[in-house]
Scaffold this motif. Structure first.
Motif, PDB file in Angstrom:
ATOM      1  N   VAL A  82       0.837  -1.205   0.000  1.00  0.00           N
ATOM      2  CA  VAL A  82       0.000   0.000   0.000  1.00  0.00           C
ATOM      3  C   VAL A  82       0.869   1.252   0.000  1.00  0.00           C
ATOM      4  CG1 VAL A  82      -1.611   1.357   1.400  1.00  0.00           C
ATOM      5  CG2 VAL A  82      -2.069  -1.063   0.958  1.00  0.00           C
ATOM      6  N   ALA A  83       1.984   1.225   0.732  1.00  0.00           N
ATOM      7  CA  ALA A  83       2.890   2.380   0.733  1.00  0.00           C
ATOM      8  C   ALA A  83       3.394   2.672  -0.675  1.00  0.00           C
ATOM      9  CB  ALA A  83       4.059   2.129   1.675  1.00  0.00           C
ATOM     10  N   ARG A  84       3.737   1.616  -1.418  1.00  0.00           N
ATOM     11  CA  ARG A  84       4.189   1.823  -2.791  1.00  0.00           C
ATOM     12  C   ARG A  84       3.107   2.491  -3.626  1.00  0.00           C
ATOM     13  NH1 ARG A  84       8.330   2.943  -5.580  1.00  0.00           N
ATOM     14  NH2 ARG A  84       9.574   1.245  -4.675  1.00  0.00           N
ATOM     15  N   LEU A  85       1.866   2.074  -3.461  1.00  0.00           N
ATOM     16  CA  LEU A  85       0.771   2.633  -4.255  1.00  0.00           C
ATOM     17  C   LEU A  85       0.443   4.061  -3.836  1.00  0.00           C
ATOM     18  CD1 LEU A  85      -1.692  -0.415  -4.372  1.00  0.00           C
ATOM     19  CD2 LEU A  85       0.106   0.168  -5.989  1.00  0.00           C
ATOM     20  N   LEU A  86       0.294   4.296  -2.534  1.00  0.00           N
ATOM     21  CA  LEU A  86      -0.162   5.607  -2.061  1.00  0.00           C
ATOM     22  C   LEU A  86       0.916   6.676  -2.248  1.00  0.00           C
ATOM     23  CD1 LEU A  86      -2.260   6.160   1.177  1.00  0.00           C
ATOM     24  CD2 LEU A  86      -0.551   7.807   0.456  1.00  0.00           C
ATOM     25  N   LEU A  87       2.169   6.290  -2.076  1.00  0.00           N
ATOM     26  CA  LEU A  87       3.254   7.272  -2.173  1.00  0.00           C
ATOM     27  C   LEU A  87       3.800   7.426  -3.594  1.00  0.00           C
ATOM     28  CD1 LEU A  87       5.223   6.313   1.069  1.00  0.00           C
ATOM     29  CD2 LEU A  87       3.644   8.233   0.756  1.00  0.00           C
ATOM     30  N   HIS A  88       3.206   6.727  -4.537  1.00  0.00           N
ATOM     31  CA  HIS A  88       3.688   6.778  -5.921  1.00  0.00           C
ATOM     32  C   HIS A  88       3.687   8.217  -6.452  1.00  0.00           C
ATOM     33  CE1 HIS A  88       4.492   5.722 -10.014  1.00  0.00           C
ATOM     34  NE2 HIS A  88       3.350   6.241 -10.438  1.00  0.00           N
ATOM     35  N   GLY A  89       4.770   8.580  -7.106  1.00  0.00           N
ATOM     36  CA  GLY A  89       4.898   9.922  -7.649  1.00  0.00           C
ATOM     37  C   GLY A  89       5.424  10.923  -6.644  1.00  0.00           C
ATOM     38  N   ARG A  90       5.619  10.464  -5.415  1.00  0.00           N
ATOM     39  CA  ARG A  90       6.116  11.364  -4.371  1.00  0.00           C
ATOM     40  C   ARG A  90       7.402  10.814  -3.737  1.00  0.00           C
ATOM     41  NH1 ARG A  90       0.353  11.615  -3.784  1.00  0.00           N
ATOM     42  NH2 ARG A  90      -0.424  13.777  -3.936  1.00  0.00           N
ATOM     43  N   ILE A  91       7.320   9.604  -3.196  1.00  0.00           N
ATOM     44  CA  ILE A  91       8.498   8.979  -2.580  1.00  0.00           C
ATOM     45  C   ILE A  91       8.761   7.691  -3.350  1.00  0.00           C
ATOM     46  CG2 ILE A  91       9.513   8.058  -0.465  1.00  0.00           C
ATOM     47  CD1 ILE A  91       7.568   9.806   1.126  1.00  0.00           C
ATOM     48  N   ASP A  92       9.833   7.683  -4.130  1.00  0.00           N
ATOM     49  CA  ASP A  92      10.081   6.573  -5.046  1.00  0.00           C
ATOM     50  C   ASP A  92      10.660   5.338  -4.371  1.00  0.00           C
ATOM     51  OD1 ASP A  92       9.169   8.057  -7.184  1.00  0.00           O
ATOM     52  OD2 ASP A  92      11.166   8.666  -7.854  1.00  0.00           O
ATOM     53  N   ASN A  93      11.410   5.542  -3.294  1.00  0.00           N
ATOM     54  CA  ASN A  93      12.166   4.437  -2.705  1.00  0.00           C
ATOM     55  C   ASN A  93      11.499   3.897  -1.447  1.00  0.00           C
ATOM     56  OD1 ASN A  93      14.563   4.555  -4.535  1.00  0.00           O
ATOM     57  ND2 ASN A  93      14.637   6.641  -3.733  1.00  0.00           N
ATOM     58  N   ILE A  94      11.220   2.598  -1.469  1.00  0.00           N
ATOM     59  CA  ILE A  94      10.611   1.906  -0.331  1.00  0.00           C
ATOM     60  C   ILE A  94      11.639   0.901   0.172  1.00  0.00           C
ATOM     61  CG2 ILE A  94       8.678   0.522   0.499  1.00  0.00           C
ATOM     62  CD1 ILE A  94       7.775   3.211  -0.613  1.00  0.00           C
ATOM     63  N   GLN A  95      11.991   1.009   1.436  1.00  0.00           N
ATOM     64  CA  GLN A  95      13.040   0.157   1.999  1.00  0.00           C
ATOM     65  C   GLN A  95      12.441  -1.020   2.766  1.00  0.00           C
ATOM     66  OE1 GLN A  95      16.250   0.787   5.506  1.00  0.00           O
ATOM     67  NE2 GLN A  95      16.456   2.273   3.836  1.00  0.00           N
ATOM     68  N   ALA A  96      13.084  -2.160   2.654  1.00  0.00           N
ATOM     69  CA  ALA A  96      12.724  -3.336   3.450  1.00  0.00           C
ATOM     70  C   ALA A  96      13.639  -3.362   4.665  1.00  0.00           C
ATOM     71  CB  ALA A  96      12.895  -4.608   2.629  1.00  0.00           C
ATOM     72  N   ALA A  97      13.090  -3.147   5.849  1.00  0.00           N
ATOM     73  CA  ALA A  97      13.881  -2.983   7.073  1.00  0.00           C
ATOM     74  C   ALA A  97      14.293  -4.347   7.621  1.00  0.00           C
ATOM     75  CB  ALA A  97      13.088  -2.189   8.113  1.00  0.00           C
ATOM     76  N   TRP A  98      15.328  -4.918   7.034  1.00  0.00           N
ATOM     77  CA  TRP A  98      15.734  -6.275   7.400  1.00  0.00           C
ATOM     78  C   TRP A  98      16.117  -6.460   8.869  1.00  0.00           C
ATOM     79  CZ3 TRP A  98      20.640  -6.957   9.242  1.00  0.00           C
ATOM     80  CH2 TRP A  98      21.576  -5.955   8.950  1.00  0.00           C
ATOM     81  N   PRO A  99      16.674  -5.463   9.586  1.00  0.00           N
ATOM     82  CA  PRO A  99      17.006  -5.720  10.990  1.00  0.00           C
ATOM     83  C   PRO A  99      15.773  -6.000  11.857  1.00  0.00           C
ATOM     84  CG  PRO A  99      18.206  -3.814  10.176  1.00  0.00           C
ATOM     85  CD  PRO A  99      17.160  -4.126   9.159  1.00  0.00           C
ATOM     86  N   ARG A 100      14.603  -5.534  11.415  1.00  0.00           N
ATOM     87  CA  ARG A 100      13.388  -5.745  12.197  1.00  0.00           C
ATOM     88  C   ARG A 100      12.717  -7.084  11.921  1.00  0.00           C
ATOM     89  NH1 ARG A 100      12.189  -2.391  16.567  1.00  0.00           N
ATOM     90  NH2 ARG A 100      13.345  -0.463  16.196  1.00  0.00           N
TER      91      ARG A 100
ATOM     92  N   GLY B 248      14.225  -9.639   9.526  1.00  0.00           N
ATOM     93  CA  GLY B 248      15.090 -10.678   9.002  1.00  0.00           C
ATOM     94  C   GLY B 248      15.172 -10.657   7.494  1.00  0.00           C
ATOM     95  N   LEU B 249      16.173 -11.327   6.973  1.00  0.00           N
ATOM     96  CA  LEU B 249      16.412 -11.283   5.537  1.00  0.00           C
ATOM     97  C   LEU B 249      15.356 -12.022   4.735  1.00  0.00           C
ATOM     98  CD1 LEU B 249      20.278 -11.658   5.111  1.00  0.00           C
ATOM     99  CD2 LEU B 249      18.861  -9.624   4.854  1.00  0.00           C
ATOM    100  N   ALA B 250      14.843 -13.123   5.273  1.00  0.00           N
ATOM    101  CA  ALA B 250      13.854 -13.890   4.512  1.00  0.00           C
ATOM    102  C   ALA B 250      12.613 -13.057   4.241  1.00  0.00           C
ATOM    103  CB  ALA B 250      13.480 -15.164   5.273  1.00  0.00           C
ATOM    104  N   VAL B 251      12.137 -12.331   5.248  1.00  0.00           N
ATOM    105  CA  VAL B 251      10.973 -11.470   5.065  1.00  0.00           C
ATOM    106  C   VAL B 251      11.323 -10.290   4.162  1.00  0.00           C
ATOM    107  CG1 VAL B 251       9.303  -9.987   6.233  1.00  0.00           C
ATOM    108  CG2 VAL B 251       9.970 -12.164   7.262  1.00  0.00           C
ATOM    109  N   ALA B 252      12.526  -9.731   4.334  1.00  0.00           N
ATOM    110  CA  ALA B 252      12.940  -8.609   3.491  1.00  0.00           C
ATOM    111  C   ALA B 252      12.911  -8.984   2.015  1.00  0.00           C
ATOM    112  CB  ALA B 252      14.336  -8.137   3.889  1.00  0.00           C
ATOM    113  N   VAL B 253      13.352 -10.190   1.703  1.00  0.00           N
ATOM    114  CA  VAL B 253      13.343 -10.637   0.300  1.00  0.00           C
ATOM    115  C   VAL B 253      11.910 -10.680  -0.227  1.00  0.00           C
ATOM    116  CG1 VAL B 253      13.774 -12.611  -1.211  1.00  0.00           C
ATOM    117  CG2 VAL B 253      15.519 -11.885   0.418  1.00  0.00           C
ATOM    118  N   ALA B 254      10.984 -11.159   0.596  1.00  0.00           N
ATOM    119  CA  ALA B 254       9.585 -11.190   0.160  1.00  0.00           C
ATOM    120  C   ALA B 254       9.042  -9.778  -0.064  1.00  0.00           C
ATOM    121  CB  ALA B 254       8.737 -11.919   1.199  1.00  0.00           C
ATOM    122  N   LEU B 255       9.424  -8.833   0.790  1.00  0.00           N
ATOM    123  CA  LEU B 255       8.966  -7.457   0.623  1.00  0.00           C
ATOM    124  C   LEU B 255       9.550  -6.838  -0.648  1.00  0.00           C
ATOM    125  CD1 LEU B 255       9.256  -6.182   4.307  1.00  0.00           C
ATOM    126  CD2 LEU B 255       7.219  -7.012   3.117  1.00  0.00           C
TER     127      LEU B 255
END
Length: 327
Positions: free
Chosen positions: A245-263, A265-272
């Motif tokens: 939803v962040a990618r959709l709502l912020l489109h055209g405004r904030i281009d970069n969406i980060q996957a916060a792997w320290p919170r 883990g890497l397996a979930v980050a890859v899915a994000l």
């Protein structure tokens, strides 16, 4: 889409959630392409490295980070009340040691810095920039709703209006910032959408946000298990929906969406990263000199780690600067 539509999307599950994530990933590809981005950085805790007696030690930590390939020092946390140090002097001590980008000090810490010098915030920020401050973390946002913030903190918190004022003043001073949201506590999907909408409005006014980072309210993953920690199913579903939803709502405004792997883990980050996110954040170098000087000590990635993630995703890999240029 009206905000009610985004609220409905945050409830997506099953095949609807998969469709939402595919849509977000398609939009990610259209917006920023297929490169997986990362930054080489080191985190420092202000309270651990401050103090006039610690200057030589701080210089050694910064020099080591630079020697290890870091382009960024990230530092958060207030100066202790009894510290003999000064925010501006601390900034200068870091930026004069090595040619690194300093990403430091949350809104409350910026206000503290201005108060300690008895100067208006905009003047303090101008001097901080002149001293070498490059950007500020947009953390401390939690959920930008005064009632939720008070409930989370168990008492008064920095009002939303004041948080927004500080961030916008920093942007006007020429300092970019991240934007963040901490979710998965007492807030509702409507609160989450309102939070994202407020970030979008700020970006329309200032253009100062470089990225968006959503973080669940869970402890930082233990270093021993961060590669594949156990994530509750409800949090897993919510996390995928929030990032899409962040990618959709912020489109055209904030281009970069980060996957916060320290919170999570890497397996979930890859899915994000398959569901709308494009950036894996920082390597969080520990180094050999006092690795415990950072707030996330023990949580560090290598270039080999991010190369493996990019290969798993079938994407190219791009090392970036704090501002998303090529490093």
């Amino acid at each position: 889409m009206p905000d009610e539509g985004y609220v409905a999307l945050l409830h997506a599950d099953g095949s609807e959630l998969e469709q939402l994530c595919r849509l977000a990933d398609s939009l990610r590809r259209q917006t920023v392409g297929d490169a997986l981005t990362y930054v080489v950085n080191r985190n420092l805790d202000t309270a651990v490295v401050c103090g006039s007696a610690a200057r030589e030690r701080l210089g050694a930590l910064v020099s080591e980070a630079h020697a290890l390939g870091a382009t960024e020092i990230c530092m958060q946390g207030p100066l202790p009340a009894d510290s003999d140090d000064d925010y501006l002097a601390l900034i200068a001590a870091i930026t004069e040691t090595a040619p690194l980008h300093l990403h430091a000090f949350r809104p409350e810490e910026l206000l503290d810095g201005a108060a300690r010098r008895s100067m208006p915030l905009h003047e303090f920020l101008a001097q901080a920039k002149d001293s070498g401050l490059g950007s500020v973390p947009g953390t401390g946002a939690r959920i930008l709703d005064d009632d939720v913030r008070t409930r989370l903190k168990g008492g008064p918190d920095l009002p939303v209006s004041r948080w927004v004022e500080v961030i916008e003043t920093a942007h006007r001073a020429g300092l970019t910032s991240t934007s963040t949201m901490v979710y998965g506590h007492v807030e509702t999907p409507a609160h989450q959408v309102a939070h994202l909408r407020l970030l979008a409005d700020i970006q329309d006014r200032t253009g100062g946000f470089t990225e968006f980072i959503a973080m669940p309210m869970v402890p930082v993953t233990a270093a021993s298990s961060f590669l594949d920690p156990a994530v509750p199913e409800a949090l897993w579903r919510r996390t995928r929906a929030v990032h899409a939803v962040a990618r959709l709502l912020l489109h055209g405004r904030i281009d970069n969406i980060q996957a916060a792997w320290p919170r999570l883990g890497l397996a979930v980050a890859v899915a994000l990263l398959r569901g709308g996110a494009n950036d894996v954040g920082g390597l969080l170098l520990d180094g050999r000199l006092e690795p415990e000087s950072g707030p996330e000590a023990g949580l560090s990635l290598t270039v080999a780690d991010v190369e493996r993630i990019a290969a798993e995703l079938g994407r190219s890999l791009r090392r970036r600067t704090t501002g998303y240029g090529d490093a």
